[in-house]
Enzyme design. Structure first.
Site, short mmCIF file in Angstrom:
data_model
loop_
_atom_site.label_atom_id
_atom_site.label_comp_id
_atom_site.label_asym_id
_atom_site.label_seq_id
_atom_site.Cartn_x
_atom_site.Cartn_y
_atom_site.Cartn_z
N LYS A 113 37.32 41.77 34.66
CA LYS A 113 37.14 42.26 36.02
C LYS A 113 35.76 41.88 36.58
O LYS A 113 35.59 41.73 37.78
CB LYS A 113 37.29 43.78 36.07
C1 LIG Z 1 42.93 44.16 34.58
C2 LIG Z 1 43.18 43.64 33.21
C3 LIG Z 1 44.33 42.87 32.91
C4 LIG Z 1 45.41 42.58 33.92
O1 LIG Z 1 45.02 41.65 34.90
P1 LIG Z 1 45.86 41.49 36.25
O2 LIG Z 1 45.05 40.57 37.09
O3 LIG Z 1 45.97 42.87 36.84
O4 LIG Z 1 47.18 40.93 35.88
C5 LIG Z 1 44.46 42.37 31.62
N1 LIG Z 1 43.55 42.65 30.66
C6 LIG Z 1 42.44 43.39 30.91
C7 LIG Z 1 41.49 43.68 29.81
C8 LIG Z 1 42.22 43.91 32.19
O5 LIG Z 1 41.13 44.66 32.42
#
Ligand SMILES: *Cc1c(COP(=O)(O)O)cnc(C)c1O
Length: 497
Positions: A113
């Site tokens: 993120k």
């Molecule tokens: C948010 C997240 C995801 C999922 O990603 P998306 O873009 O929502 O598909 C996968 N792994 C981790 C560790 C995340 O924080």
């Protein structure tokens, strides 16, 4: 370059407008009207540029209403070695058999993120200057873990902004809670809510639609905004790392220009894998986009059958950031695959709202099948993959990335496809230390988080990343727990200071 809405193709707005608003008035998501292309020369030129310049070039194509100076300010504020533990920003680790792990967790919260939330505050404040001049932007976030901390780190002490994060009292891991409650910065507030994630989310939504709160804040020149993953300002930064990774593999002589690669993504809200699709549309030679899910496999079924059906059991898994039954960003993909048919999108998403289900037409089904493959695995398979990869290659996967590796192994066994493959790695394993320790060691686990981490370090001869270690000595700043009806007052109180 203009942006339109998935539910109203007649709409035309600038990227700044799309970023400030987040969601279009009729409920659609903002999408670029056309996808800019990268030439061979441009892709090859990325080989000798640092990440920050690659980002600048990609953003220049999507955010054409930003000046060069504004874009420079944004990318340099985000992608530097103060925020990330490597100048490469994203690292690539080569595993055996043509697999390349794209580590997207070298930012301040050790999860992918950060790749978007480090730059979003800059994109948002720059956009606000262009569209709602002078307003203070106050971000509200409801989080089940990773997003809250990443948003706090992104917005802390960014001039012209403040941020309030709400998390469910018992709904986040001890490490996630610790990361949030020790957060520093003068413009941040963190609060636990008595309830679950949905209560937090509904509470935030209620604040957004509360006219009384809106008026009180408008009088103080404050505009509420959100940092959630449907904002174009979170998606655009994710395209960059796929373009960058392709150029890096050419530079490292792992592939030749024009050679196709697969991309595997552990998927929740469909933002990350959608960014890979955009990179493909820009001209990055992608063979298959492989969508990996845990036991919440609504996307696996959708890609394989064309039927999206959220009416199913919800599982709480060891890869919690993928425990999602409605993947919002899928709407953008479908808009493109229908040839920008906003009527169909309205129809399908009304149906999703009313019955929890929709079925796409034959043409979209065929395109999905050409572009994507999908698979899923459960917690025990996830742990087995962590153990196997660690034993065979001494590389420690987190629980989300392990889902991707397992789904890829299954894909390869089934198809015999030997195309080189980029695997998106979305979190550092120490963020999910208990499940990872269970996978590689299986021994008894101490209750204390840092004792557990010490055992994981000893068992794997790896190190906890510095940002997680740093929470150990930090004082807890935020101890407030409130009823969900009190959330509005908390926000007002914080912003009235
Ligand atoms: C948010 C997240 C995801 C999922 O990603 P998306 O873009 O929502 O598909 C996968 N792994 C981790 C560790 C995340 O924080």
């Amino acid at each position: 370059m203009n942006y339109t809405s998935t539910r109203n193709s007649a709409l035309k707005v600038t990227s700044a407008h799309a970023i400030v608003k987040g969601l279009s008035d009729e409920g659609g998501l903002y999408v670029p009207e056309s996808i800019p292309k990268l030439t061979k020369e441009e892709i090859l030129s990325f080989c000798d540029k640092p990440y920050v310049d690659r980002a600048f070039d990609v953003f220049s194509k999507f955010l054409t209403d930003f000046t060069k100076e504004e874009l420079r300010y944004c990318v340099e504020g985000a992608y530097n070695d103060k925020n990330f533990d490597t100048n490469n920003i994203a690292e690539i680790k080569k595993l055996k058999e043509g697999r390349y792990v794209l580590e997207l967790w070298h930012g301040p919260t050790c999860a992918f993120k950060d790749m978007a939330l480090q730059i979003l505050p800059y994109l948002l404040t720059t956009s606000a200057k262009k569209t709602v001049d002078g307003k203070h932007i106050s971000i509200l976030v409801a989080t089940s873990g990773d997003t809250g901390k990443a948003a706090l780190e992104g917005f802390k002490d960014v001039p012209g902004t403040s941020i309030s994060v709400f998390y469910p009292e018992d709904g986040v891991s001890p490490m996630q809670k610790r990361q949030m409650t020790t957060q520093d910065g003068a413009n941040v507030n963190v609060c636990a809510v008595k309830g679950n994630f949905d209560d937090c989310q509904n509470g935030v939504k209620a604040i957004f639609t509360d006219k009384d709160i809106e008026q009180k804040l408008a009088a103080k020149n404050i505009l509420l905004s959100s940092a959630n993953s449907i904002n174009w300002g979170r998606l655009a930064p994710q395209i960059v790392y796929y373009v960058s990774a392709y150029a890096q593999l050419i530079k490292d002589k792992e592939i030749e220009y024009g050679e196709k690669v697969n991309v595997v993504v552990p998927t929740g809200n469909f933002g990350n894998i959608l960014a890979a699709y955009y990179a493909k549309l820009m001209g990055i030679p992608v063979n298959k986009l492989i969508c990996a899910s845990n036991s919440n496999n609504v996307l696996t079924d959708f890609i394989n059958t064309g039927v999206y059906d959220r009416n199913r059991q919800f599982y709480t898994t060891i890869s919690p950031s993928m425990d999602i039954l409605i993947s919002s960003n899928l709407e953008r993909l479908l808009y493109h695959l229908t040839g920008c048919d906003d009527k169909l999108i309205n129809e399908w998403f009304d149906s999703l709202k009313n019955s929890g289900r929709y079925e796409v037409n034959e043409s979209v089904k065929a395109k999905l099948g050409e572009l994507f493959c999908a698979g899923c695995c459960d917690d025990s398979e996830t742990k087995a993959e962590i153990r196997k990869t660690f034993n065979e290659e001494h590389y420690l996967l987190d629980t989300h990335t392990a889902v991707a590796v397992k789904v890829y192994d299954d894909y390869k066994a089934k198809t015999g496809d030997t195309t080189k493959t980029i695997i998106a790695s979305t979190a550092n394993p120490y963020k999910f230390g208990r499940a990872v320790f269970d996978a590689v060691d299986g021994g008894a686990q101490p209750e204390d988080e840092f004792e557990l981490i010490a055992k994981l370090e000893a068992a794997t001869d790896t190190k906890m990343p510095a940002p997680l270690a740093a929470t150990k000595g930090k004082a807890i700043r935020f101890t407030n727990t409130v009823e969900k009806q009190e959330m509005g007052d908390i926000v007002l109180g914080f912003l009235n200071k």
